[in-house]
Scaffold this motif. Sequence first.
Motif, PDB file in Angstrom:
ATOM      1  N   LYS A  35       0.834  -1.201   0.000  1.00  0.00           N
ATOM      2  CA  LYS A  35       0.000   0.000   0.000  1.00  0.00           C
ATOM      3  C   LYS A  35       0.874   1.259   0.000  1.00  0.00           C
ATOM      4  N   TYR A  36       1.917   1.242   0.807  1.00  0.00           N
ATOM      5  CA  TYR A  36       2.846   2.370   0.884  1.00  0.00           C
ATOM      6  C   TYR A  36       3.447   2.650  -0.495  1.00  0.00           C
ATOM      7  N   LEU A  37       3.916   1.597  -1.168  1.00  0.00           N
ATOM      8  CA  LEU A  37       4.497   1.764  -2.502  1.00  0.00           C
ATOM      9  C   LEU A  37       3.439   2.232  -3.488  1.00  0.00           C
ATOM     10  N   TRP A  38       2.293   1.595  -3.496  1.00  0.00           N
ATOM     11  CA  TRP A  38       1.205   1.932  -4.417  1.00  0.00           C
ATOM     12  C   TRP A  38       0.800   3.392  -4.263  1.00  0.00           C
ATOM     13  N   GLN A  39       0.642   3.850  -3.020  1.00  0.00           N
ATOM     14  CA  GLN A  39       0.248   5.243  -2.778  1.00  0.00           C
ATOM     15  C   GLN A  39       1.301   6.213  -3.301  1.00  0.00           C
ATOM     16  N   LEU A  41       3.665   5.666  -5.623  1.00  0.00           N
ATOM     17  CA  LEU A  41       3.727   5.622  -7.077  1.00  0.00           C
ATOM     18  C   LEU A  41       2.569   6.400  -7.696  1.00  0.00           C
ATOM     19  N   SER A  42       1.406   6.313  -7.078  1.00  0.00           N
ATOM     20  CA  SER A  42       0.219   7.007  -7.591  1.00  0.00           C
ATOM     21  C   SER A  42       0.391   8.515  -7.602  1.00  0.00           C
ATOM     22  N   GLU A  43       1.303   9.020  -6.801  1.00  0.00           N
ATOM     23  CA  GLU A  43       1.533  10.462  -6.708  1.00  0.00           C
ATOM     24  C   GLU A  43       2.521  10.979  -7.760  1.00  0.00           C
ATOM     25  N   ILE A  44       3.175  10.082  -8.493  1.00  0.00           N
ATOM     26  CA  ILE A  44       4.183  10.493  -9.475  1.00  0.00           C
ATOM     27  C   ILE A  44       3.498  10.794 -10.801  1.00  0.00           C
ATOM     28  N   SER A  45       3.843  11.929 -11.355  1.00  0.00           N
ATOM     29  CA  SER A  45       3.360  12.296 -12.678  1.00  0.00           C
ATOM     30  C   SER A  45       3.887  11.283 -13.696  1.00  0.00           C
ATOM     31  N   HIS A  46       3.073  10.890 -14.625  1.00  0.00           N
ATOM     32  CA  HIS A  46       3.421   9.948 -15.699  1.00  0.00           C
ATOM     33  C   HIS A  46       3.523   8.507 -15.219  1.00  0.00           C
ATOM     34  N   VAL A  47       2.999   8.216 -14.035  1.00  0.00           N
ATOM     35  CA  VAL A  47       2.921   6.831 -13.559  1.00  0.00           C
ATOM     36  C   VAL A  47       1.453   6.517 -13.315  1.00  0.00           C
ATOM     37  N   GLU A  48       1.027   5.387 -13.851  1.00  0.00           N
ATOM     38  CA  GLU A  48      -0.351   4.927 -13.664  1.00  0.00           C
ATOM     39  C   GLU A  48      -0.309   3.525 -13.080  1.00  0.00           C
ATOM     40  N   CYS A  49      -0.734   3.371 -11.848  1.00  0.00           N
ATOM     41  CA  CYS A  49      -0.800   2.044 -11.235  1.00  0.00           C
ATOM     42  C   CYS A  49      -1.923   1.259 -11.908  1.00  0.00           C
ATOM     43  N   PHE A 100      10.380  -7.921   4.637  1.00  0.00           N
ATOM     44  CA  PHE A 100      11.690  -7.411   5.037  1.00  0.00           C
ATOM     45  C   PHE A 100      12.135  -6.214   4.196  1.00  0.00           C
ATOM     46  N   THR A 101      11.309  -5.777   3.250  1.00  0.00           N
ATOM     47  CA  THR A 101      11.585  -4.550   2.498  1.00  0.00           C
ATOM     48  C   THR A 101      11.418  -3.373   3.449  1.00  0.00           C
ATOM     49  N   THR A 102      12.276  -2.379   3.340  1.00  0.00           N
ATOM     50  CA  THR A 102      12.158  -1.213   4.217  1.00  0.00           C
ATOM     51  C   THR A 102      11.468  -0.067   3.484  1.00  0.00           C
ATOM     52  N   GLU A 103      10.893   0.840   4.251  1.00  0.00           N
ATOM     53  CA  GLU A 103      10.301   2.035   3.656  1.00  0.00           C
ATOM     54  C   GLU A 103      11.373   2.863   2.953  1.00  0.00           C
ATOM     55  N   ALA A 104      12.584   2.864   3.469  1.00  0.00           N
ATOM     56  CA  ALA A 104      13.686   3.594   2.828  1.00  0.00           C
ATOM     57  C   ALA A 104      13.970   3.024   1.438  1.00  0.00           C
ATOM     58  N   GLU A 105      13.906   1.717   1.288  1.00  0.00           N
ATOM     59  CA  GLU A 105      14.101   1.110  -0.029  1.00  0.00           C
ATOM     60  C   GLU A 105      12.980   1.503  -0.985  1.00  0.00           C
ATOM     61  N   ILE A 106      11.766   1.531  -0.485  1.00  0.00           N
ATOM     62  CA  ILE A 106      10.632   1.953  -1.314  1.00  0.00           C
ATOM     63  C   ILE A 106      10.783   3.417  -1.688  1.00  0.00           C
ATOM     64  N   ASP A 107      11.186   4.246  -0.737  1.00  0.00           N
ATOM     65  CA  ASP A 107      11.388   5.675  -1.018  1.00  0.00           C
ATOM     66  C   ASP A 107      12.465   5.868  -2.084  1.00  0.00           C
ATOM     67  N   LYS A 108      13.514   5.062  -2.026  1.00  0.00           N
ATOM     68  CA  LYS A 108      14.577   5.145  -3.037  1.00  0.00           C
ATOM     69  C   LYS A 108      14.023   4.786  -4.410  1.00  0.00           C
ATOM     70  N   LEU A 109      13.246   3.723  -4.495  1.00  0.00           N
ATOM     71  CA  LEU A 109      12.618   3.317  -5.752  1.00  0.00           C
ATOM     72  C   LEU A 109      11.741   4.429  -6.309  1.00  0.00           C
ATOM     73  N   VAL A 110      10.847   4.941  -5.495  1.00  0.00           N
ATOM     74  CA  VAL A 110       9.929   5.991  -5.919  1.00  0.00           C
ATOM     75  C   VAL A 110      10.705   7.250  -6.348  1.00  0.00           C
ATOM     76  N   GLY A 111      11.702   7.602  -5.573  1.00  0.00           N
ATOM     77  CA  GLY A 111      12.503   8.775  -5.894  1.00  0.00           C
ATOM     78  C   GLY A 111      13.228   8.630  -7.219  1.00  0.00           C
ATOM     79  N   GLU A 112      13.803   7.468  -7.460  1.00  0.00           N
ATOM     80  CA  GLU A 112      14.522   7.245  -8.707  1.00  0.00           C
ATOM     81  C   GLU A 112      13.562   7.240  -9.897  1.00  0.00           C
ATOM     82  N   ILE A 113      12.384   6.682  -9.727  1.00  0.00           N
ATOM     83  CA  ILE A 113      11.395   6.719 -10.810  1.00  0.00           C
ATOM     84  C   ILE A 113      11.024   8.162 -11.114  1.00  0.00           C
TER      85      ILE A 113
END
Length: 118
Positions: A35-39, A41-49, A100-113
């Motif tokens: 849910k954290y990742l989905w939310q 990603l949904s906030e990024i322009s040009h990304v459609e979940c 075992f995925t961390t929120e920091a890892e998700i934030d890195k993914l979202v940020g890089e996208i």
Amino acid sequence: TSAYPLYAGLRSAIALQHEWGTIEERYAEICRLSKYLWQHLSEISHVECLRTSSPEAGLVSFRLTNGMPHKQLVDLLEKQGIMVRTILNPDCVRACVHYFTTEAEIDKLVGEIAIQLV
């Protein structure tokens, strides 16, 4: 014949899983992180979940709407040490989280996208 060294490794792996909590607790964490990742990603322009609500498991699939090929994004992320994959049908990118995925890892993914889509 039995491979006893592999048995010791399996026992260690199972013990590690139990340290994370019960099956229900581990599943709940997967759902929370999805849910954290989905939310985010949904906030990024040009990304459609692909889903209109958060996933019930650890797989989060999305499309790029700016014309960038999905393979190009996957390759750029891989150079940053982030592993996601392309899916051919439906044409999309899929990220996977686990308990075992961390929120920091998700934030890195979202940020890089977000950086790649500017």
